[in-house]
Design a protein around this motif. Structure first.
Motif, PDB file in Angstrom:
ATOM      1  N   ARG A   1       0.828  -1.212   0.000  1.00 51.16           N
ATOM      2  CA  ARG A   1       0.000   0.000   0.000  1.00 51.16           C
ATOM      3  C   ARG A   1       0.860   1.258   0.000  1.00 51.16           C
ATOM      4  O   ARG A   1       0.555   2.237  -0.693  1.00 51.16           O
TER       5      ARG A   1
ATOM      6  N   LYS B   1     -12.549   0.185   9.579  1.00 49.63           N
ATOM      7  CA  LYS B   1     -11.610   0.676   8.561  1.00 49.63           C
ATOM      8  C   LYS B   1     -10.385  -0.220   8.482  1.00 49.63           C
ATOM      9  O   LYS B   1      -9.913  -0.575   7.397  1.00 49.63           O
TER      10      LYS B   1
ATOM     11  N   VAL C   1      -9.225  -2.579   5.230  1.00 57.11           N
ATOM     12  CA  VAL C   1      -8.010  -2.295   4.464  1.00 57.11           C
ATOM     13  C   VAL C   1      -6.992  -3.434   4.538  1.00 57.11           C
ATOM     14  O   VAL C   1      -6.159  -3.587   3.637  1.00 57.11           O
TER      15      VAL C   1
ATOM     16  N   ARG D   1      -6.296  -5.658   1.480  1.00 54.17           N
ATOM     17  CA  ARG D   1      -6.070  -4.941   0.225  1.00 54.17           C
ATOM     18  C   ARG D   1      -4.582  -4.702  -0.034  1.00 54.17           C
ATOM     19  O   ARG D   1      -3.820  -4.434   0.892  1.00 54.17           O
TER      20      ARG D   1
ATOM     21  N   PRO E   1      -4.262   1.153  -1.345  1.00 48.76           N
ATOM     22  CA  PRO E   1      -5.107   2.016  -0.511  1.00 48.76           C
ATOM     23  C   PRO E   1      -6.405   2.341  -1.249  1.00 48.76           C
ATOM     24  O   PRO E   1      -6.490   2.209  -2.471  1.00 48.76           O
TER      25      PRO E   1
END
Length: 373
Positions: free
Chosen positions: A191, A251, A255, A258, A261
């Motif tokens: 990220r 949140k 995330v 992933r 971002p």
């Protein structure tokens, strides 16, 4: 025109419009501190990437190269000529001597990537080519060239190989926990490397609004007349500051899986960097050179990374980050703040008929009620 403005083949490599060039620029100039510290450490491990390049026969890289060569369209003067020009522009501006091969592959999903151990390959999908205009696409090509200049293609492939290797020994007691720790750390670096490449894309395109539009289209599709960059950035601010501790936890959970971002977060981060002194210094010609990379201190890079994370926590409007800041500062009534932040997880509020008036035993706040079964 000078010789450095042409490839060895004689083709021009000058930008199609007047933009600044950054001769000899080190990728450290635009890398996010967390990305930079990891890369500096890896680069200082003598022979680390060489060993894994020697092991490339164990990886599917050769197969991927053949796949793209056989079943995609290679960008050149004769195929997707406008992308070829953008690629030459990006390499010229960031002073990347060897132009990476670039392919367009049929896929309606907008995407782009830079992969490879022996040499980086840039791949963009037809969905992305059809979605973005020229200046938006220029930023994307610069983004991928930034990955190549940073060496992300090499280190990403290496670390993915290590992750695959770790998965094979996950049967060892506590192996799953160790693997998850590796994967979580790897994704966090991924990220941050995306934020670095976004900055490289801005240095190449030198058009912040175009970079913003590209990220916005990645989130909302090709309906630019229905969207607004300023409103999109307001979403990022609302995402950052809104909600309570429940939302902060959600949140984090959202995330963690992933590799990139969220689009609004990327847009806000890029705008923040574009307005920073660091970006202005680069545009003024003051930036670290590749010739200085060997003298970079690993310790200094890690300290910069730690300071960056600390600054993010301190400046964050997120409720959980505020709580962390208060804990570090020794703020009072933290117990009450935590309980109030998590009130939304309860199924029902305390009863007004409670003989203790909805107070807990020490009288500091609402009494906890058991969750519904």
């Amino acid at each position: 025109m000078s010789d450095d403005g042409r490839e060895r083949t004689g083709h021009e490599r000058v930008p199609s419009r007047q933009r600044r060039r950054f001769p000899g620029i080190s990728s450290r100039a635009y890398e996010h501190p967390a990305d930079r510290s990891a890369l500096v450490a890896l680069r200082r491990l003598s022979g680390f990437d060489t060993v894994f390049k020697a092991l490339s026969g164990l990886l599917p890289e050769r197969s991927l190269r053949l796949l793209f060569l056989s079943d995609s369209v290679r960008v050149s003067e004769r195929q997707f000529a406008h992308l070829h020009t953008m690629l030459l522009d990006a390499c010229y501006i960031l002073d990347l001597e060897k132009v990476p091969p670039m392919y367009v592959t049929q896929d309606p999903q907008p995407n782009a990537m830079c992969i490879g151990l022996d040499e980086p390959i840039i791949v963009v999908t037809t969905g992305l080519v059809e979605l973005l205009d020229e200046e938006e696409m220029r930023a994307v090509v610069g983004h991928e060239v930034g990955h190549a200049l940073s060496g992300h293609a090499v280190y990403r492939t290496v670390l993915l190989f290590l992750t695959t290797l770790a998965l094979k020994v996950a049967w060892i007691p506590l192996g799953n926990l160790a693997v998850m720790a590796i994967v979580t750390a790897l994704r966090e670096w991924f990220r941050k490397s995306e934020l670095s490449a976004d900055r490289a894309g801005l240095l190449v395109g030198q058009d912040l609004r175009a970079s913003m539009r590209g990220l916005m289209k990645m989130a909302g599709g090709n309906h630019l007349h229905e969207m607004n960059v300023d409103a999109f950035l307001e979403q990022a601010e609302e995402y950052e500051a809104g909600g309570d501790l429940r939302d902060s936890v959600l949140k984090i959970l959202n995330v963690l899986p992933r590799s990139h971002p969220f689009a609004t977060v990327r847009a806000a981060e890029l705008k923040k960097w574009a307005e920073s002194r660091d970006h202005q210094r680069i545009m003024d010609g003051h930036y670290p050179r590749r010739t200085e990379d060997k003298d970079t201190s690993v310790g200094d890079s890690f300290r910069e990374s730690a300071a960056s994370y600390a600054g993010d926590v301190k400046d964050s409007k997120d409720p959980l980050m505020k709580l962390v800041t208060d804990l570090a500062g020794g703020a009072g009534d933290l117990g009450g703040r935590v309980r109030r932040g998590f009130d939304g997880f309860r199924s029902a509020p305390p009863s007004k008929d409670d003989p203790r008036g909805g107070q807990d035993r020490d009288g500091e706040g609402p009494r906890d009620t058991p969750p519904a079964s």
